[in-house]
Design a protein around this motif. Structure first.
Motif, PDB file in Angstrom:
ATOM      1  N   ILE A 176       0.836  -1.209   0.000  1.00  0.00           N
ATOM      2  CA  ILE A 176       0.000   0.000   0.000  1.00  0.00           C
ATOM      3  C   ILE A 176       0.871   1.260   0.000  1.00  0.00           C
ATOM      4  O   ILE A 176       1.878   1.342   0.700  1.00  0.00           O
ATOM      5  CB  ILE A 176      -0.932   0.007   1.223  1.00  0.00           C
ATOM      6  N   MET A 177       0.460   2.256  -0.800  1.00  0.00           N
ATOM      7  CA  MET A 177       1.175   3.526  -0.859  1.00  0.00           C
ATOM      8  C   MET A 177       1.252   4.172   0.521  1.00  0.00           C
ATOM      9  O   MET A 177       0.277   4.162   1.273  1.00  0.00           O
ATOM     10  CB  MET A 177       0.454   4.489  -1.817  1.00  0.00           C
ATOM     11  N   THR A 178       2.393   4.740   0.848  1.00  0.00           N
ATOM     12  CA  THR A 178       2.573   5.429   2.116  1.00  0.00           C
ATOM     13  C   THR A 178       1.562   6.575   2.235  1.00  0.00           C
ATOM     14  O   THR A 178       1.392   7.368   1.312  1.00  0.00           O
ATOM     15  CB  THR A 178       3.998   5.998   2.228  1.00  0.00           C
ATOM     16  N   GLY A 179       0.877   6.629   3.362  1.00  0.00           N
ATOM     17  CA  GLY A 179      -0.119   7.665   3.595  1.00  0.00           C
ATOM     18  C   GLY A 179      -1.530   7.253   3.240  1.00  0.00           C
ATOM     19  O   GLY A 179      -2.484   7.956   3.572  1.00  0.00           O
ATOM     20  N   MET A 180      -1.679   6.113   2.572  1.00  0.00           N
ATOM     21  CA  MET A 180      -2.999   5.652   2.167  1.00  0.00           C
ATOM     22  C   MET A 180      -3.476   4.449   2.988  1.00  0.00           C
ATOM     23  O   MET A 180      -4.530   3.886   2.711  1.00  0.00           O
ATOM     24  CB  MET A 180      -3.006   5.285   0.675  1.00  0.00           C
ATOM     25  N   GLU A 181      -2.710   4.078   3.999  1.00  0.00           N
ATOM     26  CA  GLU A 181      -3.060   2.916   4.815  1.00  0.00           C
ATOM     27  C   GLU A 181      -4.404   3.069   5.510  1.00  0.00           C
ATOM     28  O   GLU A 181      -5.116   2.080   5.729  1.00  0.00           O
ATOM     29  CB  GLU A 181      -1.965   2.667   5.871  1.00  0.00           C
ATOM     30  N   ARG A 182      -4.778   4.314   5.838  1.00  0.00           N
ATOM     31  CA  ARG A 182      -6.042   4.545   6.558  1.00  0.00           C
ATOM     32  C   ARG A 182      -7.252   4.099   5.750  1.00  0.00           C
ATOM     33  O   ARG A 182      -8.301   3.791   6.318  1.00  0.00           O
ATOM     34  CB  ARG A 182      -6.178   6.016   6.925  1.00  0.00           C
ATOM     35  N   ASN A 183      -7.119   4.069   4.427  1.00  0.00           N
ATOM     36  CA  ASN A 183      -8.229   3.637   3.586  1.00  0.00           C
ATOM     37  C   ASN A 183      -8.477   2.133   3.655  1.00  0.00           C
ATOM     38  O   ASN A 183      -9.459   1.637   3.103  1.00  0.00           O
ATOM     39  CB  ASN A 183      -7.988   4.035   2.130  1.00  0.00           C
ATOM     40  N   PHE A 184      -7.589   1.411   4.342  1.00  0.00           N
ATOM     41  CA  PHE A 184      -7.707  -0.042   4.466  1.00  0.00           C
ATOM     42  C   PHE A 184      -7.909  -0.480   5.923  1.00  0.00           C
ATOM     43  O   PHE A 184      -8.036  -1.662   6.207  1.00  0.00           O
ATOM     44  CB  PHE A 184      -6.447  -0.728   3.915  1.00  0.00           C
ATOM     45  N   LYS A 185      -7.924   0.482   6.852  1.00  0.00           N
ATOM     46  CA  LYS A 185      -8.053   0.167   8.268  1.00  0.00           C
ATOM     47  C   LYS A 185      -9.466  -0.316   8.598  1.00  0.00           C
ATOM     48  O   LYS A 185     -10.446   0.289   8.190  1.00  0.00           O
ATOM     49  CB  LYS A 185      -7.734   1.406   9.101  1.00  0.00           C
ATOM     50  N   MET A 186      -9.568  -1.418   9.338  1.00  0.00           N
ATOM     51  CA  MET A 186     -10.885  -1.932   9.709  1.00  0.00           C
ATOM     52  C   MET A 186     -11.610  -0.939  10.615  1.00  0.00           C
ATOM     53  O   MET A 186     -10.999  -0.295  11.464  1.00  0.00           O
ATOM     54  CB  MET A 186     -10.769  -3.298  10.387  1.00  0.00           C
ATOM     55  N   GLN A 187     -12.930  -0.821  10.417  1.00  0.00           N
ATOM     56  CA  GLN A 187     -13.739   0.143  11.148  1.00  0.00           C
ATOM     57  C   GLN A 187     -14.904  -0.563  11.842  1.00  0.00           C
ATOM     58  O   GLN A 187     -15.553  -1.422  11.257  1.00  0.00           O
ATOM     59  CB  GLN A 187     -14.315   1.190  10.190  1.00  0.00           C
ATOM     60  N   TYR A 188     -15.148  -0.166  13.094  1.00  0.00           N
ATOM     61  CA  TYR A 188     -16.349  -0.647  13.780  1.00  0.00           C
ATOM     62  C   TYR A 188     -17.539   0.117  13.207  1.00  0.00           C
ATOM     63  O   TYR A 188     -17.507   1.337  13.121  1.00  0.00           O
ATOM     64  CB  TYR A 188     -16.256  -0.392  15.284  1.00  0.00           C
ATOM     65  N   GLY A 189     -18.565  -0.582  12.818  1.00  0.00           N
ATOM     66  CA  GLY A 189     -19.720   0.098  12.255  1.00  0.00           C
ATOM     67  C   GLY A 189     -20.893  -0.841  12.082  1.00  0.00           C
ATOM     68  O   GLY A 189     -20.779  -2.050  12.262  1.00  0.00           O
ATOM     69  N   GLN A 190     -22.018  -0.280  11.712  1.00  0.00           N
ATOM     70  CA  GLN A 190     -23.261  -1.024  11.554  1.00  0.00           C
ATOM     71  C   GLN A 190     -23.265  -1.732  10.195  1.00  0.00           C
ATOM     72  O   GLN A 190     -23.108  -1.096   9.156  1.00  0.00           O
ATOM     73  CB  GLN A 190     -24.438  -0.055  11.654  1.00  0.00           C
ATOM     74  N   THR A 191     -23.450  -3.039  10.210  1.00  0.00           N
ATOM     75  CA  THR A 191     -23.539  -3.803   8.959  1.00  0.00           C
ATOM     76  C   THR A 191     -24.973  -4.174   8.623  1.00  0.00           C
ATOM     77  O   THR A 191     -25.226  -4.720   7.544  1.00  0.00           O
ATOM     78  CB  THR A 191     -22.711  -5.097   9.047  1.00  0.00           C
ATOM     79  N   PHE A 192     -25.908  -3.906   9.539  1.00  0.00           N
ATOM     80  CA  PHE A 192     -27.326  -4.231   9.355  1.00  0.00           C
ATOM     81  C   PHE A 192     -27.544  -5.722   9.100  1.00  0.00           C
ATOM     82  O   PHE A 192     -28.532  -6.120   8.488  1.00  0.00           O
ATOM     83  CB  PHE A 192     -27.929  -3.413   8.205  1.00  0.00           C
ATOM     84  N   ASP A 193     -26.579  -6.541   9.555  1.00  0.00           N
ATOM     85  CA  ASP A 193     -26.655  -7.994   9.378  1.00  0.00           C
ATOM     86  C   ASP A 193     -26.713  -8.399   7.906  1.00  0.00           C
ATOM     87  O   ASP A 193     -27.211  -9.477   7.572  1.00  0.00           O
ATOM     88  CB  ASP A 193     -27.860  -8.586  10.132  1.00  0.00           C
ATOM     89  N   LEU A 194     -26.215  -7.546   7.033  1.00  0.00           N
ATOM     90  CA  LEU A 194     -26.144  -7.874   5.615  1.00  0.00           C
ATOM     91  C   LEU A 194     -24.810  -8.539   5.306  1.00  0.00           C
ATOM     92  O   LEU A 194     -23.797  -8.267   5.950  1.00  0.00           O
ATOM     93  CB  LEU A 194     -26.298  -6.602   4.778  1.00  0.00           C
ATOM     94  N   HIS A 195     -24.812  -9.402   4.313  1.00  0.00           N
ATOM     95  CA  HIS A 195     -23.608 -10.170   3.997  1.00  0.00           C
ATOM     96  C   HIS A 195     -22.502  -9.271   3.449  1.00  0.00           C
ATOM     97  O   HIS A 195     -22.756  -8.185   2.913  1.00  0.00           O
ATOM     98  CB  HIS A 195     -23.934 -11.269   2.977  1.00  0.00           C
ATOM     99  N   TYR A 196     -21.274  -9.729   3.582  1.00  0.00           N
ATOM    100  CA  TYR A 196     -20.120  -9.024   3.026  1.00  0.00           C
ATOM    101  C   TYR A 196     -20.257  -9.033   1.508  1.00  0.00           C
ATOM    102  O   TYR A 196     -20.496 -10.069   0.893  1.00  0.00           O
ATOM    103  CB  TYR A 196     -18.834  -9.725   3.451  1.00  0.00           C
ATOM    104  N   ASP A 197     -20.084  -7.859   0.891  1.00  0.00           N
ATOM    105  CA  ASP A 197     -20.330  -7.727  -0.540  1.00  0.00           C
ATOM    106  C   ASP A 197     -19.046  -7.323  -1.267  1.00  0.00           C
ATOM    107  O   ASP A 197     -18.713  -6.138  -1.352  1.00  0.00           O
ATOM    108  CB  ASP A 197     -21.432  -6.688  -0.771  1.00  0.00           C
TER     109      ASP A 197
END
Length: 227
Positions: free
Chosen positions: A84-105
């Motif tokens: 990953i390009m330096t400085g762009m790692e934040r775009n790949f960081k896992m985030q806690y959030g609401q998935t509404f129990d929908l499948h990974y797409d």
């Protein structure tokens, strides 16, 4: 905007006197904050940003993170930080959030492709299944639409939603066919307060993101603070 509005209750109009509003600004890349930041809120648009890229950024502004940052993403994809390009790692960081129990797409318009923000030409994301549409920016999937409808309480019975989304999938097949022919012819809103930097959609074609994209203020995210 029409891509987002067509099958949801979210609509857009030209600003008159609203305090909170989106302003589309020219830039070197495609980028947006996640969720409402209050006041004039920029969505950065570069010449190379196609309709799907802009819809992607609008969905960020409506409160949705990247699909590949879900907490369960490791079951479906492998992120390769060394590429990953330096400085762009934040775009790949896992985030806690609401998935509404929908499948990974993996085919979501909010999911990165395998080479997004690669520093060395090698993959930054690998799918654990055979998925040709990872990183597509042609359409919102049925899951993308359902997330918007649930977050914004669009209503409708389960039967009505299923019928409408089935229609979307059928329309998508036609759009895919048209796209293929043309090609041949030529945050989850998160209920907390945290630092909110613009999420970017792809590597700029001519230059890195301007410094202004990297020094924007913190913002409040929450279900009562959407626009």
């Amino acid at each position: 905007m029409a891509m987002v509005s067509q099958h949801t209750c979210v609509s857009f109009h030209k600003r008159t006197s609203e305090t909170n509003y989106l302003l589309f600004e020219p830039s070197n890349g495609c980028a947006s904050y996640v969720g409402l930041i209050s006041g004039e809120q920029p969505i950065f648009v570069a010449p190379q940003c196609i309709v799907g890229n802009i819809a992607h950024e609008i969905l960020h502004a409506l409160g949705f993170y990247h699909e590949h940052t879900r907490m369960d993403r490791d079951q479906y994809v492998t992120v390769l930080p060394q590429n990953i390009m330096t400085g762009m790692e934040r775009n790949f960081k896992m985030q806690y959030g609401q998935t509404f129990d929908l499948h990974y797409d993996i085919g979501s318009i909010m999911h990165y492709g395998s080479g997004f923000f690669s520093a060395n030409g090698l993959p930054t994301i690998l799918s654990k299944s055979d998925m040709k549409d990872m990183g597509q920016r042609k359409k919102m999937t049925a899951t993308d639409i359902e997330k918007v409808r649930r977050l914004y309480n669009c209503g409708g019975t389960k039967k009505e939603l299923k019928t409408e989304i089935s229609g979307v999938e059928e329309e998508d097949e036609v759009l895919d066919l048209i796209h293929n022919v043309v090609s041949e012819l030529k945050p989850i809103i998160e209920g907390s307060v945290s630092t909110n930097k613009p999420e970017e959609d792809h590597r700029p074609a001519t230059a890195p993101p301007p410094a202004s994209l990297q020094h924007l203020d913190s913002a409040t995210r929450g279900q009562n603070n959407t626009n």
